[in-house]
Each structure stands twice: as structure tokens, then as C-alpha cells.
Write a protein that holds these residues in place. Structure first.
Motif, PDB file in Angstrom:
ATOM      1  N   GLY A  73      17.608   3.322  33.061  1.00 35.09           N
ATOM      2  CA  GLY A  73      16.574   3.923  33.894  1.00 35.09           C
ATOM      3  C   GLY A  73      15.656   2.908  34.543  1.00 35.09           C
ATOM      4  O   GLY A  73      14.717   3.287  35.255  1.00 35.09           O
ATOM      5  N   ALA A  74      15.915   1.628  34.332  1.00 31.37           N
ATOM      6  CA  ALA A  74      15.077   0.594  34.929  1.00 31.37           C
ATOM      7  C   ALA A  74      15.434   0.442  36.405  1.00 31.37           C
ATOM      8  O   ALA A  74      16.608   0.403  36.774  1.00 31.37           O
ATOM      9  CB  ALA A  74      15.279  -0.731  34.205  1.00 31.37           C
ATOM     10  N   ALA A  75      14.392   0.372  37.246  1.00 29.84           N
ATOM     11  CA  ALA A  75      14.603   0.200  38.678  1.00 29.84           C
ATOM     12  C   ALA A  75      14.895  -1.267  38.975  1.00 29.84           C
ATOM     13  O   ALA A  75      14.095  -2.148  38.685  1.00 29.84           O
ATOM     14  CB  ALA A  75      13.371   0.665  39.442  1.00 29.84           C
TER      15      ALA A  75
ATOM     16  N   PRO B  42       6.873  12.112  44.463  1.00 29.03           N
ATOM     17  CA  PRO B  42       8.147  12.303  43.758  1.00 29.03           C
ATOM     18  C   PRO B  42       8.149  11.586  42.422  1.00 29.03           C
ATOM     19  O   PRO B  42       7.343  10.685  42.172  1.00 29.03           O
ATOM     20  CB  PRO B  42       9.164  11.688  44.725  1.00 29.03           C
ATOM     21  N   VAL B  43       9.055  12.022  41.546  1.00 31.28           N
ATOM     22  CA  VAL B  43       9.234  11.335  40.259  1.00 31.28           C
ATOM     23  C   VAL B  43       9.948  10.018  40.551  1.00 31.28           C
ATOM     24  O   VAL B  43      11.031  10.010  41.127  1.00 31.28           O
ATOM     25  CB  VAL B  43      10.070  12.197  39.291  1.00 31.28           C
TER      26      VAL B  43
ATOM     27  N   ASP C 268      10.160  13.803  34.330  1.00 30.59           N
ATOM     28  CA  ASP C 268      10.762  12.682  33.611  1.00 30.59           C
ATOM     29  C   ASP C 268      11.964  13.156  32.796  1.00 30.59           C
ATOM     30  O   ASP C 268      12.944  12.417  32.631  1.00 30.59           O
ATOM     31  CB  ASP C 268       9.724  12.025  32.692  1.00 30.59           C
ATOM     32  N   ASP C 269      11.877  14.389  32.283  1.00 25.88           N
ATOM     33  CA  ASP C 269      13.013  14.933  31.524  1.00 25.88           C
ATOM     34  C   ASP C 269      14.226  15.114  32.430  1.00 25.88           C
ATOM     35  O   ASP C 269      15.363  14.864  32.008  1.00 25.88           O
ATOM     36  CB  ASP C 269      12.627  16.277  30.889  1.00 25.88           C
TER      37      ASP C 269
ATOM     38  N   ALA D  97      17.874  13.342  32.002  1.00 28.44           N
ATOM     39  CA  ALA D  97      19.125  14.105  31.996  1.00 28.44           C
ATOM     40  C   ALA D  97      20.099  13.557  33.034  1.00 28.44           C
ATOM     41  O   ALA D  97      21.308  13.477  32.786  1.00 28.44           O
ATOM     42  CB  ALA D  97      18.833  15.583  32.259  1.00 28.44           C
ATOM     43  N   ALA D  98      19.594  13.181  34.213  1.00 27.76           N
ATOM     44  CA  ALA D  98      20.460  12.629  35.258  1.00 27.76           C
ATOM     45  C   ALA D  98      21.050  11.297  34.821  1.00 27.76           C
ATOM     46  O   ALA D  98      22.222  11.009  35.085  1.00 27.76           O
ATOM     47  CB  ALA D  98      19.668  12.466  36.557  1.00 27.76           C
TER      48      ALA D  98
END
Length: 249
Positions: free
Chosen positions: A192-194, A170-171, A113-114, A118-119
Motif C-alpha cells: 500500500g506504499a505509494a 479522495p482516499v 481506508d478499509d 480490500a483492493a
């Protein structure tokens, strides 16, 4: 001849190989001075990129290893993996392609998640396309299409990252409270919301960079993808007397 640099442990930069520069091959004779000019200019790039030429007569086993059957054949090595070079063959076109290759930052791998946080931060407000694949990704045609799109659209208003499943999934953020498809893609906003998901179809050959770009455009992501023109057809691998005519290494 710099092939040792391609396969050695210290090799980290991309490289182009023309194999071979044949003095009696029409296309090769035309390419030779342009290749020499590009080689000189590529040394002055911010990230210098070495060019080499291979004598396929003296190193036929090596040429065969990379499927070279016509000349001149240009091969690009990125991270130790050979691929066909499909850019222009004028000196300035070769240098421009090398400059783009050398400056390209591949999609980051997300292992936690970190890493995802960062991405998202690095994307600087751009939408983030998160690829969800099965390991090993180098064997995945879907990943190759994803990576190609990331390369061809570098510098545009979209960012890319990927996560791969092996012993663990996968994350991946949930979308509408559900797990997204794997393999597939998620389109994330800056928080970060899909927002949208795209599954890799059963016919994996349909999962192309063009198809992904169209999907992104349909969801208001300003991305422009143009397929590179096919490389020139090389001449058959023989000289007028049935042997490989060749120049110096």
C-alpha cells in the motif's frame, strides 16, 4: 428489438446494437449473417450477452439520439452508457469481444481506508494503480482514459482502483510525506506504499491510455496496451432511392 432492456432499471449486462441491418446496404448485407451467428453464440456464453438490431427508418429519433449517421453502426452499451464498438466484425471476433466485456470487472471505487485495504488484498501482490479524480467521474476524460486502460489490460500483472473527490478529498496515501496530485494516479506496491505519482497534465487530451501505459512501463510494471483498430467506415444513411432500406427488427 431489445432497446428497452438497455434503458430499463433491470439492465446490468453489456449489449451491442447494430443499427440498422440494411438489406440493400453493402456493408450491412455483409454483416447481417455474421451478426446473426454472433447473436446465437453469445447466448451460450457464461454471461450471456444480448445482441439487437435497430431499424433506423422506423426509429430515426433513437438512431439520431446516439449519433448514428452511417450504416451499419455498432454501439456498445455498458452500464447504460453508449460507446462506439471498435472490435472486429467477424462472428467469432464479436463473440470474443463480448466475452471479454462480460467478464471485465471495472476498477473498484475506494471510499475508505478499509476499501483500499480490500483492493490491495484483491490485487494479490500485483502493483495497484489508484486513480484520483474529481466527481462526477463519468464527465472526466481522465477517468475515461484510466478506465479504458484498465479494460484493455485486464488479466495482466496490474490492478486498478479509483477514488473521487466531491465534498471531501479522495482516499489517498501520502507520497514522500506529501499529498499526491488530484486529478492524477498513484502507483502502490503490495503493502500500500505509494511509490510514484502522475499528475493529469493541463492539456488533458495528452492523458491517454498509451501515455499511462508508458508511465507504468517506465516504473517496471509489465503492462502491454495496444490501441484497437478504428471501426470500418459505415456507408451513408440512405438507400438507392433516397430512403432507408431496412429489414426486420
Amino acid at each position: 428489438l431489445f432497446l428497452f432492456a438497455v434503458f430499463g432499471p433491470e439492465w446490468v449486462r453489456p449489449m451491442l446494437i447494430a443499427g440498422p441491418i440494411l438489406l440493400r446496404c453493402g456493408h450491412c448485407k455483409e454483416l447481417a449473417p455474421k451478426w446473426a451467428e454472433a447473436a446465437a453464440k453469445s447466448k451460450k456464453l457464461d454471461t450471456p450477452v444480448p445482441l439487437a438490431k435497430l431499424d433506423a427508418d422506423a426509429h430515426g429519433d433513437l438512431a439520431g439520439r446516439f449519433g448514428v449517421s452511417g450504416y451499419p453502426t455498432l454501439k456498445l452499451f455498458r452500464n447504460g452508457v453508449a460507446e462506439d464498438y471498435s472490435g472486429g466484425r467477424e462472428a467469432d471476433q464479436i463473440v470474443a469481444a463480448l466475452q471479454k466485456i462480460a467478464s471485465f470487472v471495472p476498477p473498484s471505487q475506494i471510499k475508505s481506508d478499509d476499501d483500499l485495504a480490500a483492493a490491495l488484498k484483491a490485487s494479490a501482490g500485483k502493483p495497484l494503480v489508484l486513480g484520483l479524480f474529481r466527481q462526477p467521474v463519468k464527465a472526466s476524460s481522465a477517468y475515461k482514459a484510466f478506465d479504458k486502460l484498465a479494460y484493455e489490460t485486464a488479466g495482466q500483472q496490474v490492478a486498478y482502483a479509483w477514488s473521487g473527490s466531491y465534498s471531501a478529498p479522495p482516499v489517498m496515501p501520502l507520497i514522500n510525506g506529501k499529498k499526491p496530485p488530484v486529478p492524477g494516479l498513484l502507483l502502490l506496491d503490495s503493502s500500500g506504499a505509494a511509490k510514484f505519482a502522475l499528475a493529469v497534465p493541463r492539456k488533458k487530451e495528452e492523458f491517454t491510455p498509451e501515455w499511462i501505459a508508458e508511465w507504468l512501463s517506465a516504473h517496471d510494471v509489465d503492462v502491454k496496451y495496444e490501441e484497437a483498430p478504428p471501426p470500418e467506415e459505415p456507408e451513408p444513411g440512405h438507400g438507392g432511392d433516397g430512403e432507408y432500406p431496412y429489414g426486420d427488427d
